[in-house]
Design an enzyme around this catalytic site. Structure first.
Site, PDB file in Angstrom:
ATOM      1  CD  GLU A 193      -2.771  -1.208   2.394  1.00 20.71           C
ATOM      2  OE1 GLU A 193      -3.589  -2.294   2.370  1.00 20.71           O
ATOM      3  OE2 GLU A 193      -2.821  -0.223   3.038  1.00 20.71           O
TER       4      GLU A 193
ATOM      5  CB  CYS B 244       3.202   7.843   2.532  1.00 15.88           C
ATOM      6  SG  CYS B 244       3.656   6.708   4.100  1.00 15.88           S
TER       7      CYS B 244
ATOM      8  CB  CYS C   2       6.704  -4.280   9.480  1.00 11.88           C
ATOM      9  SG  CYS C   2       8.240  -3.488  10.437  1.00 11.88           S
TER      10      CYS C   2
ATOM     11  CB  CYS D  53       5.604  -0.893  16.482  1.00 11.10           C
ATOM     12  SG  CYS D  53       7.644  -0.519  16.263  1.00 11.10           S
TER      13      CYS D  53
ATOM     14  CB  CYS E  69       2.696  -0.364  13.924  1.00  9.05           C
ATOM     15  SG  CYS E  69       2.895  -0.256  11.956  1.00  9.05           S
TER      16      CYS E  69
ATOM     17  N   GLY F 296       6.599  -1.500   6.591  1.00  5.46           N
ATOM     18  CA  GLY F 296       8.029  -1.915   6.793  1.00  5.46           C
ATOM     19  C   GLY F 296       8.885  -0.934   7.407  1.00  5.46           C
ATOM     20  CD  GLU F 297      13.216   0.146  10.493  1.00  7.36           C
ATOM     21  OE1 GLU F 297      13.979   0.989   9.823  1.00  7.36           O
ATOM     22  OE2 GLU F 297      12.606   0.734  11.383  1.00  7.36           O
TER      23      GLU F 297
ATOM     24  CB  SER G  17      10.643   6.872   9.029  1.00 12.82           C
ATOM     25  OG  SER G  17      10.074   6.796  10.420  1.00 12.82           O
TER      26      SER G  17
ATOM     27  CB  SER H 284       9.504   5.856  14.799  1.00 10.93           C
ATOM     28  OG  SER H 284       8.213   5.843  15.261  1.00 10.93           O
ATOM     29  CG  LEU H 285      11.920   8.925  20.831  1.00  8.63           C
ATOM     30  CD1 LEU H 285      13.582   8.535  20.429  1.00  8.63           C
ATOM     31  CD2 LEU H 285      12.665  10.705  21.198  1.00  8.63           C
TER      32      LEU H 285
ATOM     33  CG  ASN I 290      -4.022   7.675  12.631  1.00  6.26           C
ATOM     34  OD1 ASN I 290      -4.737   8.465  12.645  1.00  6.26           O
ATOM     35  ND2 ASN I 290      -2.701   7.860  12.315  1.00  6.26           N
TER      36      ASN I 290
ATOM     37  CB  CYS J 269       0.679   7.603  10.881  1.00  5.18           C
ATOM     38  SG  CYS J 269       2.143   7.084  11.576  1.00  5.18           S
TER      39      CYS J 269
END
Length: 468
Positions: free
Chosen positions: A195, A209, A216, A220, A223, A266-267, A298, A320-321, A397, A440
């Protein structure tokens, strides 16, 4: 003598059997010493805890594997689903190479230097390579088929028709959200779907994006993509073509696409080779010609790859903290168990000394009752001291199966004000495209077999309205 133990269970889904195995070795057990030499779950180029990959073994079993170090008490399930021997093994981070589709070479897998060499190897001049490059990426052509390569030598086009393939993706669907955000679904050669999101902005900036993986491995907890596990890396061609396709498909309706963010599925730094190559193609002045400062990659915090990116690429970096303590980040972002906050931030502090006029973007997803206290805001100010940076506060989200809630707008404003008072450059980012699952953290389709949710620390169970 301390002992470890294992249990196994078979679960049936229709005609398939699903095996779950959980091992609980004690720190001193012989099983653990054996496992350290012969790991049950492998993750070839990266071994952070609780990272999820969907793989195929040589025995024809497709599995989700989770790597967890012994110092953590959470179990490590192995889910094995027979009957998928036709699937290639991408679970260890492999990807399709930028190699032939059948007997044809995929052109968008090459940077300009490689394309020039390939063209010359077929007996044509370097100038023909430049003309081809411009028709792939520039001049508002964005060619997808040989017939669209106008103005090229007849013999050159014949050679391309015989030896080259232009398209890496097939358009599956375009979904438009109420705010104008578009989510584009692409099908890959192996039937998997990725996507891509295009976000128009009133200020004349439109952002695409792009995804860098199918699924991934980072797991996380907030996510949706992380629920999928990792299916495979995307090739450079598959990454680049998302931006090309977005320009070709949507520019007539929404105007020029000016920015690229690697914040889709993905990372990116887990697929560092293809991501750096794709970013390099995107910023080429003779091609797509995105400004390096408008291409942002990112990461969740893979420190070695982060250092490599800062050395090799001029594109922008986002980190991404999402937490101000290791305790919270260990839970919501398991990569932190391998690369702690202090290591991540000290690395940035040191590396950015050598980058002129360069700011890292810290992304901070606001989770109600988890990371949005004023104590968190003050800790965040201290954490980023000495790092040239901007901070994006992002509204969480929700998605299916989500255990988190978004912070209220009032809390986000209060949090922002504390950061601003402390001298930080801070922005608030609210949801875009969430009614089409395009916002996101909402991309992907996990399916029935999903990565495990980690145990909620006791002090946060009330905030999540759970007693488990």
């Amino acid at each position: 003598m301390e002992m470890g133990y294992m249990w196994m269970r078979r679960v049936r889904f229709g005609s398939n059997s699903l095996f779950l195995a959980m091992a609980f070795p004690s720190p001193a057990s012989p099983a653990l010493r054996y496992a350290s030499r012969h790991p049950l779950f492998s993750f070839s180029c990266l071994k952070p805890p609780n990272l999820i990959s969907l793989a195929s073994s040589s025995l024809g079993h497709r599995s989700i594997s989770i790597s967890t170090p012994s110092c953590f008490s959470s179990a490590s399930p192995l889910l094995s689903l027979p009957g998928n021997d036709h699937l290639p093994d991408f679970g260890r981070g492999e990807s399709h190479q930028n190699l032939p589709k059948g007997s044809k070479v995929l052109l968008k897998g090459m940077n300009y230097g490689e394309l020039q060499e390939w063209v010359q190897s077929h007996g044509f001049r370097p100038g023909q390579a430049l003309m081809l490059w411009k028709r792939l990426y520039g001049d508002n052509i964005w060619a997808h088929v040989i017939d669209e390569l106008e103005g090229l030598n007849k013999d050159f086009k014949k050679m391309l028709n015989e030896h080259a393939e232009l398209k890496a993706l097939s358009l599956k669907d375009v979904r438009t959200a109420s705010d104008g955000t578009r989510k584009i679904l692409f099908e890959l050669d192996d039937g998997l779907v990725i996507e891509t999101v295009v976000i128009p902005c009133d200020r004349g900036r439109t952002t695409v994006c792009v995804s860098s993986q199918v699924g991934c491995a980072m797991n996380c907890q907030f996510c949706y993509t992380g629920r999928m596990g990792l299916r495979r890396h995307l090739t450079a061609a598959e990454i680049v073509e998302q931006a090309v396709y977005a320009r070709r498909l949507l520019s007539p309706d929404i105007g020029s696409i000016t920015n690229v963010v690697f914040m889709g599925m993905g990372e990116p730094f887990h697929n560092i080779e293809n991501v750096i190559k794709a970013a390099d193609i995107m910023v080429d002045e003779q091609g797509l010609h995105f400004s390096p400062r408008k291409v942002t990659v990112s990461t969740s915090g893979l420190v070695p790859q982060l250092k490599r990116f800062l050395h090799e690429s001029n594109c922008a970096l986002a980190v991404s903290l999402n937490a101000t303590t290791d305790e919270v980040r260990n839970w919501i972002m398991p990569i932190n168990r391998k690369y702690k906050l202090n290591l991540l931030l000290e690395t940035l502090r040191e590396e950015l000394k050598f980058k002129n006029n360069y700011k890292v973007l810290f992304e901070y997803v606001m989770l109600a009752g988890i990371n949005d206290s004023m104590e968190d805001a003050n800790r965040l100010i201290d954490l980023v001291k000495g790092i040239p940076c901007k901070i994006n506060l992002i509204s969480f989200n929700p998605h299916s199966g989500s255990q988190f809630r978004p912070s209220s707008d009032e809390r986000m404003v209060e949090f922002r004000n504390v950061l601003a008072k402390g001298g930080c450059i801070v922005f608030m980012r609210f949801s875009r495209g969430d009614d089409q699952m395009a916002a996101c953290g909402q991309l992907g389709n996990p399916g029935s077999i999903q990565a495990p949710l980690l145990r909620v620390p006791e002090q946060f169970r009330v905030a999540l309205n759970t007693g488990t």
